[in-house]
Scaffold this motif. Sequence first.
Motif, mmCIF file in Angstrom:
data_model
loop_
_atom_site.group_PDB
_atom_site.id
_atom_site.type_symbol
_atom_site.label_atom_id
_atom_site.label_comp_id
_atom_site.label_asym_id
_atom_site.label_seq_id
_atom_site.Cartn_x
_atom_site.Cartn_y
_atom_site.Cartn_z
ATOM 1 N N GLY A 95 51.490 51.741 -0.476
ATOM 2 C CA GLY A 95 52.921 51.445 -0.542
ATOM 3 C C GLY A 95 53.314 50.862 -1.881
ATOM 4 N N PHE A 96 52.482 49.930 -2.370
ATOM 5 C CA PHE A 96 52.724 49.325 -3.688
ATOM 6 C C PHE A 96 52.673 50.394 -4.773
ATOM 7 C CE2 PHE A 96 50.937 47.529 -7.573
ATOM 8 C CZ PHE A 96 51.916 46.607 -7.883
ATOM 9 N N LEU A 97 51.680 51.273 -4.666
ATOM 10 C CA LEU A 97 51.501 52.334 -5.665
ATOM 11 C C LEU A 97 52.731 53.243 -5.724
ATOM 12 C CD1 LEU A 97 49.459 54.003 -7.516
ATOM 13 C CD2 LEU A 97 49.034 55.337 -5.462
ATOM 14 N N LEU A 98 53.227 53.649 -4.552
ATOM 15 C CA LEU A 98 54.370 54.573 -4.530
ATOM 16 C C LEU A 98 55.646 53.878 -5.017
ATOM 17 C CD1 LEU A 98 53.694 56.540 -1.229
ATOM 18 C CD2 LEU A 98 53.218 57.222 -3.564
ATOM 19 N N ALA A 99 55.837 52.610 -4.621
ATOM 20 C CA ALA A 99 57.016 51.871 -5.098
ATOM 21 C C ALA A 99 56.941 51.678 -6.612
ATOM 22 C CB ALA A 99 57.104 50.518 -4.395
ATOM 23 N N PHE A 100 55.736 51.352 -7.105
ATOM 24 C CA PHE A 100 55.544 51.177 -8.561
ATOM 25 C C PHE A 100 55.830 52.484 -9.294
ATOM 26 C CE2 PHE A 100 52.710 51.614 -12.226
ATOM 27 C CZ PHE A 100 53.147 50.556 -13.005
ATOM 28 N N LEU A 119 64.547 58.094 -5.557
ATOM 29 C CA LEU A 119 64.273 58.639 -4.219
ATOM 30 C C LEU A 119 62.946 58.101 -3.690
ATOM 31 C CD1 LEU A 119 65.224 60.767 -2.049
ATOM 32 C CD2 LEU A 119 63.728 62.371 -3.201
ATOM 33 N N LEU A 120 61.927 58.135 -4.552
ATOM 34 C CA LEU A 120 60.602 57.651 -4.155
ATOM 35 C C LEU A 120 60.640 56.153 -3.839
ATOM 36 C CD1 LEU A 120 57.789 58.871 -3.918
ATOM 37 C CD2 LEU A 120 57.339 58.161 -6.245
ATOM 38 N N PHE A 121 61.328 55.399 -4.690
ATOM 39 C CA PHE A 121 61.408 53.946 -4.509
ATOM 40 C C PHE A 121 62.130 53.591 -3.216
ATOM 41 C CE2 PHE A 121 64.015 50.077 -5.358
ATOM 42 C CZ PHE A 121 62.994 49.165 -5.236
ATOM 43 N N LEU A 157 62.684 55.389 -0.572
ATOM 44 C CA LEU A 157 61.976 55.813 0.636
ATOM 45 C C LEU A 157 60.795 54.898 0.932
ATOM 46 C CD1 LEU A 157 61.999 59.705 0.423
ATOM 47 C CD2 LEU A 157 63.342 58.250 1.899
ATOM 48 N N SER A 158 60.139 54.380 -0.113
ATOM 49 C CA SER A 158 59.025 53.472 0.134
ATOM 50 C C SER A 158 59.509 52.112 0.624
ATOM 51 C CB SER A 158 58.167 53.306 -1.123
ATOM 52 O OG SER A 158 58.897 52.659 -2.126
ATOM 53 N N VAL A 159 60.727 51.743 0.241
ATOM 54 C CA VAL A 159 61.267 50.452 0.687
ATOM 55 C C VAL A 159 61.738 50.520 2.142
ATOM 56 C CG1 VAL A 159 63.193 48.853 0.366
ATOM 57 C CG2 VAL A 159 61.864 49.583 -1.584
ATOM 58 N N VAL A 160 62.340 51.649 2.521
ATOM 59 C CA VAL A 160 62.894 51.738 3.883
ATOM 60 C C VAL A 160 61.976 52.535 4.821
ATOM 61 C CG1 VAL A 160 65.291 51.521 3.163
ATOM 62 C CG2 VAL A 160 64.275 53.778 3.316
ATOM 63 N N ALA A 161 60.672 52.569 4.474
ATOM 64 C CA ALA A 161 59.752 53.408 5.244
ATOM 65 C C ALA A 161 59.651 53.023 6.714
ATOM 66 C CB ALA A 161 58.369 53.362 4.608
ATOM 67 N N ALA A 186 66.206 56.908 7.206
ATOM 68 C CA ALA A 186 65.692 57.172 5.864
ATOM 69 C C ALA A 186 65.619 58.671 5.593
ATOM 70 C CB ALA A 186 64.308 56.542 5.709
#
Lengths: 158, 109
Positions: B12-17, B51-53, B55-59, B65
Amino acid sequence: MYDYLYYYGAALISGLALFTAVYVVKGKDLLYSSVTLALTASLVALLVAFMGYTLIAAVQLIVYVGAAVMFIIISVSLLGAKDTSARNEVAGIVAGLTTFVALSLYAYKLYPAFTFVSNVNVDQLATVMLERYGLVIVLITVALAATIVEAISVAKRG
Amino acid sequence: MKVEGQLVDAIGFLLAFTGITLVSIGVYGAVATRNLIRILLSLEVAFNGFLLFILSVVAARSLPATALGVLLVAVVSGEVAVVVALVAAYYRKTGTLDTEVAENVEGGV
């Protein structure tokens, strides 16, 4: 074992997405940059699918990469324009770093424990979209129809 | 997909980063250049990161989402059509894609 493969796979795709994004921004040829944008968007769609949002990944690939980015590529190749403008690197770096810090702080404040999305039921999604976001969908449909007319009008007039 | 524990947080951290970095790269590109096509491409990179950020926040809320993601992609695809048409019209009128020239164009594009 499988979990770590999954993690390293996501890390590899993330790295590739960042690398291609840098090329889109810094590449000298506009056409190659446009083609690389299709690659970046496809890699992002793959990461979105990794999270479990397979429907969004499919829409991203079909609508965004297949239509929007292809439209950019065709337009750039038909225009045949070159990028000869001067660059302001300092302003760009300051803006990019500011955005990075601001979004990181925002993410630090909001970020919940990450959960993988279970498969979204498409029937359920369609019901939710029509019942809860019905007006939004109508407005977006009208706006997109107007957008297409506007795009054709502007392109012809030029 | 069964991935549990700390590894889930790490991914999750990786995708948000990745999302945040893509947005930053896009903003850098849009501010650093004066070429209209390059600005459009940079903003598209920023959109992909956003979009990636988001979606990772509201997963945790998958259904809203997904609806948000589908609507976002649809709207951005429409926006691309208009911007590219405007850029094409601008290029035909001025013969350049430099935004500096736009200040001197009389009567608009």
